[in-house]
Design an enzyme around this catalytic site. Structure first.
Site, mmCIF file in Angstrom:
data_model
loop_
_atom_site.group_PDB
_atom_site.id
_atom_site.type_symbol
_atom_site.label_atom_id
_atom_site.label_comp_id
_atom_site.label_asym_id
_atom_site.label_seq_id
_atom_site.Cartn_x
_atom_site.Cartn_y
_atom_site.Cartn_z
ATOM 1 N N HIS A 1 34.021 -49.860 18.209
ATOM 2 C CA HIS A 1 34.789 -50.982 16.382
ATOM 3 C C HIS A 1 35.859 -49.900 16.449
ATOM 4 O O HIS A 1 37.045 -50.717 14.835
ATOM 5 C CB HIS A 1 33.209 -52.097 16.446
ATOM 6 C CG HIS A 1 33.672 -52.330 15.347
ATOM 7 N ND1 HIS A 1 33.888 -53.528 14.822
ATOM 8 C CD2 HIS A 1 33.235 -51.789 13.665
ATOM 9 C CE1 HIS A 1 33.785 -53.854 13.623
ATOM 10 N NE2 HIS A 1 33.280 -52.338 13.152
ATOM 11 N N GLU A 2 35.307 -49.246 15.646
ATOM 12 C CA GLU A 2 35.167 -48.098 14.441
ATOM 13 C C GLU A 2 36.935 -46.855 14.471
ATOM 14 O O GLU A 2 37.634 -47.687 13.849
ATOM 15 C CB GLU A 2 34.536 -46.608 13.989
ATOM 16 C CG GLU A 2 33.506 -47.574 13.971
ATOM 17 C CD GLU A 2 33.193 -47.749 12.845
ATOM 18 O OE1 GLU A 2 34.269 -47.340 12.046
ATOM 19 O OE2 GLU A 2 31.969 -48.576 12.600
ATOM 20 N N ASP B 1 36.248 -55.912 16.108
ATOM 21 C CA ASP B 1 35.510 -56.834 16.788
ATOM 22 C C ASP B 1 36.623 -56.878 18.110
ATOM 23 O O ASP B 1 36.187 -56.621 19.042
ATOM 24 C CB ASP B 1 34.970 -57.783 16.793
ATOM 25 C CG ASP B 1 33.145 -57.065 15.590
ATOM 26 O OD1 ASP B 1 33.128 -56.217 15.914
ATOM 27 O OD2 ASP B 1 33.090 -58.262 14.693
ATOM 28 N N GLU C 1 36.457 -56.453 9.704
ATOM 29 C CA GLU C 1 35.663 -56.350 10.254
ATOM 30 C C GLU C 1 36.388 -57.159 11.551
ATOM 31 O O GLU C 1 35.673 -56.769 13.239
ATOM 32 C CB GLU C 1 34.156 -56.832 10.304
ATOM 33 C CG GLU C 1 33.232 -56.043 9.446
ATOM 34 C CD GLU C 1 33.548 -54.606 9.357
ATOM 35 O OE1 GLU C 1 33.392 -54.249 10.625
ATOM 36 O OE2 GLU C 1 33.815 -53.594 9.244
ATOM 37 N N HIS D 1 39.010 -50.037 13.606
ATOM 38 C CA HIS D 1 39.992 -49.764 12.112
ATOM 39 C C HIS D 1 40.247 -48.998 11.947
ATOM 40 O O HIS D 1 41.788 -49.181 10.699
ATOM 41 C CB HIS D 1 38.305 -49.696 11.412
ATOM 42 C CG HIS D 1 37.194 -50.790 10.878
ATOM 43 N ND1 HIS D 1 37.923 -51.396 10.553
ATOM 44 C CD2 HIS D 1 35.687 -50.248 10.854
ATOM 45 C CE1 HIS D 1 36.815 -52.460 10.364
ATOM 46 N NE2 HIS D 1 35.484 -51.676 10.490
#
Ligand SMILES: [Zn+2]
Length: 410
Positions: free
Chosen positions: A276-277, A358, A354, A280
């Site tokens: 997930h990070e 995801d 977000e 980003h």
């Protein structure tokens, strides 16, 4: 326009903000569906669900109390012209206009810190303690305070000095020069926060070689993410609550996992959180948010340049003549409706980011592992599983759990 009118506008804004935040808080506190949605039912036992409701109620009531008290105090200070009195009192001891302004803000900050200390103590050592989150010792609490005040006064003092110097030297043109200074500072902080500031408060250690590290490295290789800095932070020093984050730009980038996160999650779940990070990063969310906040800062400074030399603002706060520090403060009040709108828009963007992160984790790694990790994080932190939609719209930088789970199973 008279200074009286400006004071009335400031008070009206203050009342509106207070009313709005209390209405949202109230709606959120009362929003407790009898039945949890299907996807969330198995997360809590009846007893745990009751505990999460109690946590929500206790923290909600507490923030209602603190916000009402600070609202009343602010109203009293404005109506009695006390800010002007304090500024003129400070001016009796300090002669240079830059130091006068810095001393004024320094006095306000010390008073504010002293007055809010009992509430911080209560929140940490009573509320968080009662629900089993608190791990901070009184010693760490005191050290955090001391270091926080030191770092805050050094950085705040330097920036404040630069701002005031430019205001006095460049007059109305100050905003362009300070915009350059503050943008450089924000960029610097973005790159070096994890290496310079964070180690003052926490211990960062490289993730040790083992199953987790190999799994992470394997994933990073697969998605072509050059992972050089992977750290574990001792979040358990303060709280049982867990987290993970990404910081820095370019070669300075770091992924930081809380030790509390590692303790409670499986390797699959941890790689999913990391994915997930990475999402980003791959979707360029960090440079995008830097660009937006830089533009936003420019706008604020430009509008400030119209107000900063208007003596009516100082008079509205109780002074007899122009005082730049008071003007900065009055501007803070007058600008707050605009900053509420910009922060609301930033939250809309952040929630969209977000979902994208995801989705990246779901397509490049494993949606189910991420779902499980998110569920665990929510229950371990006693998160509010059913926040009121209006509250989410105004305050949430992340979508609520249920929305994220549903988006991933689509
Ligand atoms: Zn995220």
């Amino acid at each position: 326009m008279t200074s009286q009118t400006i004071l009335i506008i400031i008070i009206a804004i203050l009342c509106f903000n207070e009313l709005l935040s209390n209405v949202l808080l109230y709606l959120n506190l009362k929003h407790n569906p009898q039945q949890l949605p299907e996807e969330l039912k198995e997360l809590y036992t009846q007893e745990e669900y009751q505990k999460s409701l109690a946590y929500k109620k206790t923290t909600g009531n507490f923030s209602f109390l603190t916000s009402s008290l600070s609202f009343i105090a602010m109203l009293a200070l404005l109506l009695t012209g006390s800010f002007g009195t304090i500024a003129e009192w400070v001016n009796g001891y300090v002669s240079h206009p830059i130091w006068q302004a810095l001393a004024f803000f320094g006095v306000l900050m010390v008073v504010n810190d002293v007055l809010t200390l009992p509430f911080q103590l209560y929140s940490t050592f009573v509320i968080e303690e009662r629900f089993g989150f608190n791990k901070i010792t009184p010693k760490t609490f005191v050290m955090d305070k001391v270091k926080g005040v030191l770092v805050g006064s050094i950085l705040g003092g330097l920036l404040g000095f630069a701002l005031l110097y430019l205001i006095f030297e460049m007059k109305q043109q100050f905003w362009i020069y300070f915009w350059i200074v503050i943008s450089g500072f924000m960029l610097f902080m973005n790159m070096f926060y994890t290496s310079l500031i964070l180690p003052l408060f926490n211990k960062l250690t490289p993730l040790e070689v083992g199953e987790l590290r190999s799994a992470i490295e394997q994933y990073c290789q697969k998605v072509n993410f050059p992972l050089t800095n992977l750290f574990v932070i001792d979040g358990s020093k303060r709280s049982t609550k867990a987290n993970a984050f990404f910081s820095g730009l370019g070669a300075k980038k770091k992924v930081v996992l809380y030790d509390t996160l590692i303790k409670n999650h499986s390797t699959d779940e941890l790689v999913a959180v990391l994915a997930h990070e990475v999402g980003h990063y791959k979707k360029k969310h960090i440079p995008l948010s830097i660009v937006i906040s830089t533009l936003q800062t420019g706008l604020v400074l430009f509008i400030l340049s119209w107000f900063v030399f208007n003596p009516l603002l100082s008079q509205a706060l109780g002074a007899s003549s122009l005082n730049v520090a008071l003007n900065l403060m009055a501007f803070g009040f007058l600008y707050s409706p605009i900053s509420m709108i910009t922060s609301l828009l930033m939250n809309v963007l952040s929630r969209k980011n977000e979902y994208e992160a995801d989705d990246y984790a779901r397509t490049t790694y494993n949606g189910e592992a991420l779902s499980n990790a998110l569920k665990k994080l929510s229950t371990d932190n006693l998160s509010n599983l059913t926040p009121h939609p209006a509250y989410v719209f105004f305050y949430y930088s992340h979508p609520p759990l249920l929305a994220r789970l549903r988006a991933m199973t689509k």
